[in-house]
Design a protein around this motif. Structure first.
Motif, mmCIF file in Angstrom:
data_model
loop_
_atom_site.group_PDB
_atom_site.id
_atom_site.type_symbol
_atom_site.label_atom_id
_atom_site.label_comp_id
_atom_site.label_asym_id
_atom_site.label_seq_id
_atom_site.Cartn_x
_atom_site.Cartn_y
_atom_site.Cartn_z
ATOM 1 N N GLU A 492 13.397 3.729 2.186
ATOM 2 C CA GLU A 492 14.023 2.544 1.596
ATOM 3 C C GLU A 492 13.541 2.414 0.148
ATOM 4 N N ARG A 493 14.492 2.188 -0.768
ATOM 5 C CA ARG A 493 14.129 2.211 -2.194
ATOM 6 C C ARG A 493 13.024 1.226 -2.532
ATOM 7 N N ALA A 494 13.034 0.059 -1.896
ATOM 8 C CA ALA A 494 11.995 -0.936 -2.180
ATOM 9 C C ALA A 494 10.614 -0.430 -1.797
ATOM 10 N N LEU A 495 10.535 0.525 -0.865
ATOM 11 C CA LEU A 495 9.250 1.073 -0.427
ATOM 12 C C LEU A 495 8.938 2.384 -1.137
ATOM 13 N N LEU A 496 9.946 3.232 -1.296
ATOM 14 C CA LEU A 496 9.743 4.538 -1.922
ATOM 15 C C LEU A 496 9.580 4.423 -3.435
#
Length: 541
Positions: A492-496
């Motif tokens: 997920e972009r918010a995590l990666l």
């Protein structure tokens, strides 16, 4: 409820069997963890403590035991089960009647003296356990500081570690950027650790490939001299050379037993959700001097070493044979009760040709489980696509924003709902499945029955998706993890912190095809298990 068959309660059950003359068990089920509060038919199975005001009841299952003394000689265990939403009323009605419906059984010590009747294949208890074939195993590496010492991107990991080791960067700056590595914990002094490692300096060779989750290989800064890693396994890591295969299994699963993984990289303790044990096919150093640099030797018990010449095979063939057996659905189904209690037991074929055929199948399974190997076969599924008009733009369309993962407590990534659409196969997709099925000697309908009657379009975001992921492929689990969904949750972009790279998006397609190929091997693996059982080599005490 767990006292019915949990290994940790074996001593208690042994005592009960000695002290009491008769034991009657009413298993009321309703367990959130074991059965998901569903009956074997998939209908609701609430807790017996459910009421109109509290429909959930309690999470764990319940059993009633009646233990009797003074009635005469010991008679074993009488057992019956109750399922469904009306089981409480049924039990009440049965209370005043002559007891009936009980199944008599004699608990077996090698199955943990389970009070629940256990079902295993004929001869199962005489087959060798996995550690009786490969006696040396290692628990996987436990970092406890995943967000700092592990990364999907090697360059980002190296930059982070170099900054951490830079004496011109203050402790305060490191704490602000990566608080987890500067937090004091049991046995970990962050300031003392950093001082020691700054003196040592950055070691490029300590960035190694790391099998973090099933089909998810990352990078790890493996530091052997301090507590930067919680459990670094200095006895294990020198036995890994990215060529030597190892089976990843466990003695007792948390829930359902899981088929094993096969890795060639250093493995994480959490490759399985209750702790992974890694069984390498060979070990560094002579048998009496492990971890020397002199040579390698097979990781074989004396009995396994005696067996192999009789079937004209070597240690790697034996490992591949074990992989083939443990990936068979029939093996898991037939021996579910034994596998839930202890290490898997494996039948050994007496015939060299049977062993060779089984090993060949196991090698194919291992190749599909290893992301480093080339995918030789697999149906054309999971194609990266774009909804609406226009072509997919890799520079703008590859962000995972469909909420596949969220940040949990302590920075742990938790899978979330995501976005997917279930549908029927198109005519073109069925034709592609039929083409691949024909190469395997099966019909299209047989392949669809294995893959699932429907498929999913799995979305990265609002416009990009992987088209036609068969239902059984999407739901496929290893080690307690739903493989593809777990992989997506970490991206997920918010995590990666970035979009997917094109090669990462293509890797999801590859995962779909690898898993589909594994699923379609099911009939071959089951037939292999039946052939092996038909002529088993007798394993001594």
């Amino acid at each position: 409820y767990s006292w019915l068959d949990s290994l940790s309660f074996t001593g208690m059950r042994e005592r009960f069997l000695k002290v009491f003359d008769g034991i009657w068990i009413d298993n009321l089920n309703g367990d959130k963890y074991r059965t998901g509060k569903l009956t074997p038919e998939g209908k609701p199975d609430p807790s017996v403590f459910s009421t109109q005001k509290n429909r959930e009841g309690i999470q764990v299952g319940t059993a009633i035991g009646m233990l009797v003394r003074g009635s005469g000689a010991a008679t074993g265990v009488e057992y019956r089960e109750w399922w469904g939403a009306t089981k409480r009323q049924e039990l009440e009605r049965a209370g005043g009647a002559t007891p009936g419906g009980f199944v008599h059984h004699e608990p077996e010590l090698s199955l943990g003296l389970s009070f629940r009747p256990a079902s295993v294949a004929a001869g199962y208890l005489g087959w060798p356990k996995l550690p009786e074939l490969f006696p040396v195993s290692f628990p996987g590496v436990k970092t406890s500081r995943d967000g700092f010492v592990i990364d999907i991107d090697r360059e980002r990991l190296e930059e982070r570690v170099r900054t951490y080791l830079d004496p011109t960067v203050s402790d305060g700056e490191i704490t602000a950027r990566w608080p987890d590595v500067m937090r004091s914990r049991d046995r970990f002094d962050p300031l003392a650790t950093r001082r020691v490692l700054m003196d040592k300096g950055f070691v490029p060779a300590q960035i190694i490939r790391y099998a973090y989750r099933p089909l998810d290989v990352r990078w790890l800064y493996w530091e052997p001299d301090t507590k930067l890693l919680d459990e670094k396994r200095v006895d294990y890591v020198p036995n890994v050379d990215e060529l030597t295969p190892a089976i990843v299994s466990q003695q007792k699963p948390r829930r359902d037993w899981s088929r094993p993984q096969v890795i060639t990289d250093v493995g994480c303790l959490d490759l399985m959700d209750r702790g992974a044990s890694v069984f390498p096919v060979s070990l560094v150093g002579p048998a009496d001097q492990l971890l020397s640099d002199e040579q390698t030797h097979p990781n074989l018990s004396s009995q396994a070493a005696e067996y192999l010449p009789t079937v004209e095979a070597d240690a790697k063939s034996l490992l591949w044979h074990c992989v083939a057996i443990m990936h068979g659905c029939a093996y898991a189904r037939e021996n579910a009760d034994g596998l839930a209690q202890d290490w898997p037991r494996l039948p050994l074929p007496s015939s060299p040709s049977t062993l060779a055929a089984s090993a060949s199948l196991g090698a194919s399974v291992a190749s599909l489980l290893n992301p480093s190997t080339r995918l030789e076969r697999g149906p054309k599924l999971g194609v990266l696509s774009r909804s609406g008009t226009g072509a997919l733009d890799p520079s703008t369309d590859l962000a995972v924003t469909a909420r596949w993962g969220i940040a949990g407590k302590g920075g742990i990534t938790m899978p979330s709902t995501g976005k997917l659409a279930e549908r029927d196969y198109t005519a073109g997709e069925l034709a592609a499945i039929a083409e691949h099925a024909e190469s395997l000697g099966m019909s299209r309908d047989q392949a669809v029955a294995l893959l699932g009657e429907t498929c999913y379009d799995v979305y990265l975001n609002d416009v990009a998706y992987w088209r036609c992921v068969p239902g059984c492929v999407w739901r496929y689990t290893i080690g307690g993890y739903q493989v593809i969904k777990k992989w997506l949750s970490y991206r997920e972009r918010a995590l990666l912190g970035r979009d997917l790279k094109p090669e990462e998006a293509r890797y999801v397609t590859e995962m779909v095809r690898r898993i589909a190929a594994l699923v379609l091997m099911g009939p071959e693996l089951d037939a292999n298990y039946e052939r092996v059982k038909a002529d088993v080599w007798e394993w001594g005490e």
